[in-house]
Write an enzyme that holds these catalytic residues in place. Structure first.
Site, PDB file in Angstrom:
ATOM      1  N   PRO A  22       0.830  -1.210   0.000  1.00 22.34           N
ATOM      2  CA  PRO A  22       0.000   0.000   0.000  1.00 22.34           C
ATOM      3  C   PRO A  22       0.858   1.251   0.000  1.00 22.34           C
ATOM      4  O   PRO A  22       1.882   1.324   0.685  1.00 22.34           O
ATOM      5  CB  PRO A  22      -0.799  -0.124   1.308  1.00 22.34           C
ATOM      6  CG  PRO A  22       0.028  -1.009   2.172  1.00 22.34           C
ATOM      7  CD  PRO A  22       0.708  -1.966   1.260  1.00 22.34           C
ATOM      8  N   THR A  24       0.211   5.553   0.005  1.00 22.58           N
ATOM      9  CA  THR A  24      -0.677   6.713  -0.017  1.00 22.58           C
ATOM     10  C   THR A  24      -0.321   7.606  -1.196  1.00 22.58           C
ATOM     11  O   THR A  24       0.841   7.988  -1.361  1.00 22.58           O
ATOM     12  CB  THR A  24      -0.548   7.508   1.299  1.00 22.58           C
ATOM     13  OG1 THR A  24      -0.902   6.666   2.379  1.00 22.58           O
ATOM     14  CG2 THR A  24      -1.457   8.731   1.285  1.00 22.58           C
ATOM     15  N   GLN A  98      -7.037  -1.657   1.814  1.00 17.75           N
ATOM     16  CA  GLN A  98      -6.460  -1.417   3.129  1.00 17.75           C
ATOM     17  C   GLN A  98      -7.339  -0.428   3.896  1.00 17.75           C
ATOM     18  O   GLN A  98      -7.542   0.704   3.468  1.00 17.75           O
ATOM     19  CB  GLN A  98      -5.039  -0.864   3.036  1.00 17.75           C
ATOM     20  CG  GLN A  98      -4.377  -0.816   4.414  1.00 17.75           C
ATOM     21  CD  GLN A  98      -3.037  -0.122   4.413  1.00 17.75           C
ATOM     22  OE1 GLN A  98      -2.964   1.074   4.210  1.00 17.75           O
ATOM     23  NE2 GLN A  98      -1.972  -0.879   4.642  1.00 17.75           N
ATOM     24  N   HIS A 173      -5.209  -1.831   8.655  1.00 13.99           N
ATOM     25  CA  HIS A 173      -3.926  -1.154   8.853  1.00 13.99           C
ATOM     26  C   HIS A 173      -3.685  -0.986  10.360  1.00 13.99           C
ATOM     27  O   HIS A 173      -4.149  -0.030  10.972  1.00 13.99           O
ATOM     28  CB  HIS A 173      -3.940   0.201   8.146  1.00 13.99           C
ATOM     29  CG  HIS A 173      -2.582   0.812   7.975  1.00 13.99           C
ATOM     30  ND1 HIS A 173      -1.476   0.402   8.694  1.00 13.99           N
ATOM     31  CD2 HIS A 173      -2.143   1.817   7.176  1.00 13.99           C
ATOM     32  CE1 HIS A 173      -0.423   1.110   8.336  1.00 13.99           C
ATOM     33  NE2 HIS A 173      -0.803   1.978   7.421  1.00 13.99           N
ATOM     34  N   GLY A 174      -2.935  -1.920  10.924  1.00  9.49           N
ATOM     35  CA  GLY A 174      -2.655  -1.882  12.354  1.00  9.49           C
ATOM     36  C   GLY A 174      -1.240  -1.446  12.666  1.00  9.49           C
ATOM     37  O   GLY A 174      -0.731  -1.765  13.749  1.00  9.49           O
ATOM     38  N   ALA A 175      -0.611  -0.710  11.740  1.00 10.80           N
ATOM     39  CA  ALA A 175       0.821  -0.465  11.846  1.00 10.80           C
ATOM     40  C   ALA A 175       1.180   1.019  11.745  1.00 10.80           C
ATOM     41  O   ALA A 175       0.332   1.896  11.707  1.00 10.80           O
ATOM     42  CB  ALA A 175       1.534  -1.244  10.737  1.00 10.80           C
ATOM     43  N   TYR A 178      -0.282   4.521  13.411  1.00  6.31           N
ATOM     44  CA  TYR A 178      -1.667   4.964  13.275  1.00  6.31           C
ATOM     45  C   TYR A 178      -2.525   4.378  14.410  1.00  6.31           C
ATOM     46  O   TYR A 178      -2.002   3.900  15.408  1.00  6.31           O
ATOM     47  CB  TYR A 178      -2.190   4.631  11.886  1.00  6.31           C
ATOM     48  CG  TYR A 178      -1.416   5.362  10.800  1.00  6.31           C
ATOM     49  CD1 TYR A 178      -1.377   6.761  10.778  1.00  6.31           C
ATOM     50  CD2 TYR A 178      -0.689   4.683   9.830  1.00  6.31           C
ATOM     51  CE1 TYR A 178      -0.649   7.445   9.811  1.00  6.31           C
ATOM     52  CE2 TYR A 178       0.039   5.365   8.863  1.00  6.31           C
ATOM     53  CZ  TYR A 178       0.060   6.740   8.856  1.00  6.31           C
ATOM     54  OH  TYR A 178       0.784   7.416   7.904  1.00  6.31           O
ATOM     55  N   ARG A 225      -1.986  -5.682   8.924  1.00  4.37           N
ATOM     56  CA  ARG A 225      -0.621  -5.167   8.820  1.00  4.37           C
ATOM     57  C   ARG A 225      -0.146  -4.730  10.213  1.00  4.37           C
ATOM     58  O   ARG A 225      -0.821  -3.952  10.890  1.00  4.37           O
ATOM     59  CB  ARG A 225      -0.572  -3.977   7.856  1.00  4.37           C
ATOM     60  CG  ARG A 225       0.826  -3.408   7.614  1.00  4.37           C
ATOM     61  CD  ARG A 225       0.743  -2.203   6.682  1.00  4.37           C
ATOM     62  NE  ARG A 225       2.036  -1.640   6.379  1.00  4.37           N
ATOM     63  CZ  ARG A 225       2.787  -1.971   5.336  1.00  4.37           C
ATOM     64  NH1 ARG A 225       2.351  -2.903   4.506  1.00  4.37           N
ATOM     65  NH2 ARG A 225       3.943  -1.397   5.128  1.00  4.37           N
TER      66      ARG A 225
END
Length: 257
Positions: A22, A24, A98, A173-175, A178, A225
């Site tokens: 991913p 941005t 994501q 998105h667990g990384a 954030y 993630r």
């Protein structure tokens, strides 16, 4: 094992073992956060990868922290992604959405003057890129229990919308500093309720979201993630419990199949 060999598991078949990470891009419609023709072209051009993981997609208005980032929380946004997924599939590719909430790594400019939501009122002491350029972050608002409950629903809703939009799966998105990561880390989570303090409590939000998501879509279509070694960015620092924290998360994740 060769990189260009096909990959086949019980639930996923890929033309090769290349996974596009991913990234941005800030190319979405800036009014309604819609996927557009530029994004359709971008992803379809890369459909020869075995699997594409999209840029972070906002799960709610509260989750926004970057300009021109797409969403999956409205019907119109969901419809806009269908052109992207159809184009990727037509080119023989697979694509996961994501799902993203930036938490404190945001700015009031994205929230009509309100401060961002986060596990605790701790300023990451970094900068947010707004429509007026870089601005210093502010002290966020500690999420209430109702805020947490609503955010769990937001992720579940976005996952369901991803399926409606034709995605092959989702990645939570667990990384990277954030929202989920902010709950994990002692430097950003100062809560004294069931979402703070112990390792189990700091992991609670993730598993509530995961359980809510797999009530909406099959567990085999859900990825996560994590970034255990993420340090020194967005105010995140490793602590004495970082290793134990991520060992707990991974061991509990092994119970999902």
């Amino acid at each position: 094992m060769k990189l260009l060999e096909k990959y086949t598991s019980k639930h996923l078949k890929l033309e090769n073992r290349i996974v596009m990470a991913p990234m941005t891009r800030s190319r979405a419609d800036n009014e309604e956060h819609l996927a557009n023709d530029l994004m359709q072209n971008y992803y379809s051009q890369r459909a020869t990868a075995g699997l594409i993981i999209t840029e972070g997609i906002n799960v709610s208005k509260d989750s926004v922290g970057y300009i021109n980032v797409p969403g999956l929380y409205s019907e119109k946004q969901t419809e806009s992604w269908k052109n992207v997924t159809s184009a990727v599939h037509a080119s023989g590719g697979k694509i996961f959405a994501q799902l993203w909430h930036v938490g404190r790594v945001s700015h009031p400019d994205f929230h009509k003057g309100k401060v961002p939501l986060a596990p605790s009122a701790v300023n990451p002491e970094t900068q947010s890129y707004t429509y007026e350029g870089f601005k210093d972050t502010v002290t966020p608002q500690e999420m209430t229990l109702e805020d947490i409950k609503q955010t769990v629903k937001d992720f579940a809703n976005a996952a369901e919308n991803a399926m409606k939009a034709g995605f092959d799966g989702v990645e939570i998105h667990g990384a990277n500093g954030y929202l989920f990561h902010q709950f994990f880390a002692l430097t950003s989570n100062k809560r004294e309720d069931n979402y703070g303090g112990s390792i189990e409590n700091r992991g609670r939000f993730l598993f509530e979201v995961l359980d809510a998501v797999i009530e909406k879509i099959p567990v085999e279509k859900v990825g996560l993630r994590l970034s255990p070694d993420f340090d020194g960015v967005f105010g995140m620092t490793k602590d004495d419990e970082t290793t134990e924290m991520f060992e707990y998360l991974v061991n509990k994740l092994n119970n999902y199949d």
